[in-house]
Scaffold this motif. Structure first.
Motif, short mmCIF file in Angstrom:
data_model
loop_
_atom_site.label_atom_id
_atom_site.label_comp_id
_atom_site.label_asym_id
_atom_site.label_seq_id
_atom_site.Cartn_x
_atom_site.Cartn_y
_atom_site.Cartn_z
N SER A 45 6.79 -12.77 36.38
CA SER A 45 6.27 -12.27 34.79
C SER A 45 5.66 -13.07 35.09
N GLY A 46 4.72 -11.87 33.78
CA GLY A 46 3.76 -13.13 32.96
C GLY A 46 3.41 -13.24 31.49
N GLY A 47 3.01 -13.10 30.97
CA GLY A 47 3.22 -13.06 29.26
C GLY A 47 1.62 -11.98 29.02
N VAL A 48 1.33 -13.22 27.64
CA VAL A 48 -0.07 -11.84 27.62
C VAL A 48 -1.15 -12.87 27.09
N LEU A 49 -2.25 -13.22 26.39
CA LEU A 49 -2.93 -14.41 25.99
C LEU A 49 -3.54 -13.86 24.85
N ILE A 50 -4.19 -14.68 24.37
CA ILE A 50 -5.42 -14.77 23.13
C ILE A 50 -6.62 -15.14 23.12
N ASP A 88 4.24 -10.21 22.68
CA ASP A 88 4.61 -10.40 23.77
C ASP A 88 5.90 -9.07 24.41
N VAL A 89 6.44 -9.63 23.11
CA VAL A 89 7.67 -8.39 24.08
C VAL A 89 7.69 -7.00 23.03
N CYS A 90 6.98 -6.66 22.70
CA CYS A 90 6.41 -5.41 21.90
C CYS A 90 7.18 -3.93 22.65
N GLY A 91 7.54 -4.53 23.78
CA GLY A 91 8.21 -2.82 24.33
C GLY A 91 9.51 -3.27 24.13
N ALA A 92 9.61 -4.01 24.12
CA ALA A 92 11.45 -3.53 23.06
C ALA A 92 11.81 -3.19 21.88
N PRO A 93 11.16 -3.55 20.89
CA PRO A 93 11.45 -2.85 19.92
C PRO A 93 10.71 -1.52 19.73
N ALA A 94 10.32 -0.98 20.26
CA ALA A 94 9.77 0.72 20.49
C ALA A 94 10.50 1.66 21.19
N GLN A 95 10.63 0.45 21.95
CA GLN A 95 11.87 1.00 23.32
C GLN A 95 13.59 1.78 21.87
#
Ligand code: NAP
Length: 336
Positions: free
Chosen positions: A84-89, A165-172
């Protein structure tokens, strides 16, 4: 030849997609549909950060050395153990000749995983262990098809990085939770867990039930701030037998229509599967999930449930997650 998916930056093995690559080339000149980012901070995904931290017995300087080593070797922050990875800004520093959606100087966050983002690091700065964020100097590349977001000016950037970073979870969770459902959330006191618990508590309505399971005292305290009727229980999700008993007691033996796994530890597949009722659904957002453990584990206990893998992407997921945080200042405070 430039590929919209970034195949042209794969050094080995040639011809595969960036996620599958052992090594990417982050420094080659920009292609017409690419953009370069001057990186300011990395948000490692929780499973990856925890694995690295455990490897070096909690020494955060050594975590940085591990990250520098992985990025130097792979041209991307792709944890070889967790996958796994994460995100960057960062700020856009260069835009390919054929790109019209970005201009130099714009602040962006990658919404595609660091496991597929070409990255070169010059140095790493402060580490915030609670949010898994590391200050960084370096450059990254967006491909034509790489998802990214422009940073909204109205929210704290650290909060935005954590949420996106975790925005897939609330959408699902928003898609899956229906009125009247009984929902069990594991790892409910973490970032994705709090988002899902908050949304589930709003969406199940008066006929529904939300059971939030959490391991840490800090997470249990945060869960008390979630509005609505949420049953909060202390549970270790690596202990499937105890979790099964706790969920049975909390639901009067009915178990869950929907289980959402937001734990950052391996070994929680069976607790999730046994928390569901027969023909229920288990959504594995956790990156520490083993497909084999889930699929064979469900079979091993004769549990007929639908297993849903946590796709990190859902249409408009970033805007949805940020809107939930904007509309609920109490949630923003818990995640901040
Ligand atoms: P997080 O904020 O660290 O939350 C994880 C929560 O699980 C924490 O509250 C943690 O408690 C709790 N926990 C740890 N061990 C537990 C156990 N044995 N039993 C019950 N709870 C336990 O993590 P996050 O950022 O929400 O991420 C959650 C998971 O999603 C991670 O695996 C992450 O890698 C993954 N993820 C998936 C995607 C995707 O696209 N599918 C994207 C990003 C992240 P402590 O605070 O005590 O550790």
């Amino acid at each position: 030849m430039e590929s919209p998916f970034g195949v042209h930056r794969v050094l080995e093995p040639a011809g595969v997609l960036p996620y599958q690559a052992q090594r990417l080339d982050p420094l080659a000149p920009l292609h017409p549909h690419e953009a370069r980012i001057a990186v300011e901070a990395l948000n490692l995904d929780s499973a990856s950060f925890l694995q690295l931290k455990q490897l070096v017995h909690g020494d955060l300087e050594a975590v940085k050395e591990q990250v520098m080593g992985i990025v130097a070797a792979r041209g991307k922050m792709h944890n070889p153990v967790t996958g796994s990875g994460g995100v960057l800004i960062g700020n856009i520093s260069e835009v390919g000749a054929a790109r019209t959606d970005l201009v130099v100087g714009e602040r962006v966050i990658t919404l595609v995983s660091l496991t597929t983002t070409p990255l070169a690091l010059d140095s790493l700065g402060d580490v915030d262990a609670a949010s898994h964020q590391i200050q960084a100097k370096g450059t990254a590349v967006l491909f034509e098809r790489s998802l990214y977001g422009k940073l909204p000016g109205d929210l704290d950037e650290k909060l935005v990085l954590s949420v996106l970073d975790v925005c897939g979870a609330p959408a699902q969770a928003h898609r899956l939770v229906k009125p009247g459902m009984r929902v069990v959330i594991l790892g409910a006191g973490g970032r994705s867990g709090l988002l899902c618990t908050w949304i589930a508590a709003q969406q199940v309505g008066p006929e529904g039930q939300v059971v939030a399971l959490e391991f840490s005292q800090a997470g249990l305290e945060k869960l008390k701030q979630v509005p609505g009727t949420v049953i909060i229980r202390e549970a270790n999700a690596t202990d499937a037998v105890a979790t099964h008993r706790i969920v049975g007691e909390a639901t009067g033996g009915a178990y869950a229509d929907l289980v959402i796994n937001c734990v950052n530890m391996p070994g929680t597949e069976m607790a999730s599967i046994l928390a569901a009722r027969s023909r229920g659904m288990v959504y594995f957002f956790s990156m520490a999930t083993s497909f084999q453990a889930a699929a064979l584990g469900a079979e091993s206990v004769g549990q007929d449930v639908d297993l849903l893998m946590g796709n990190g992407y859902a249409e408009d997921h970033a805007n949805y997650a940020l809107d939930v945080v904007r509309a609920n200042p109490g949630l923003a405070e818990l995640l901040g």
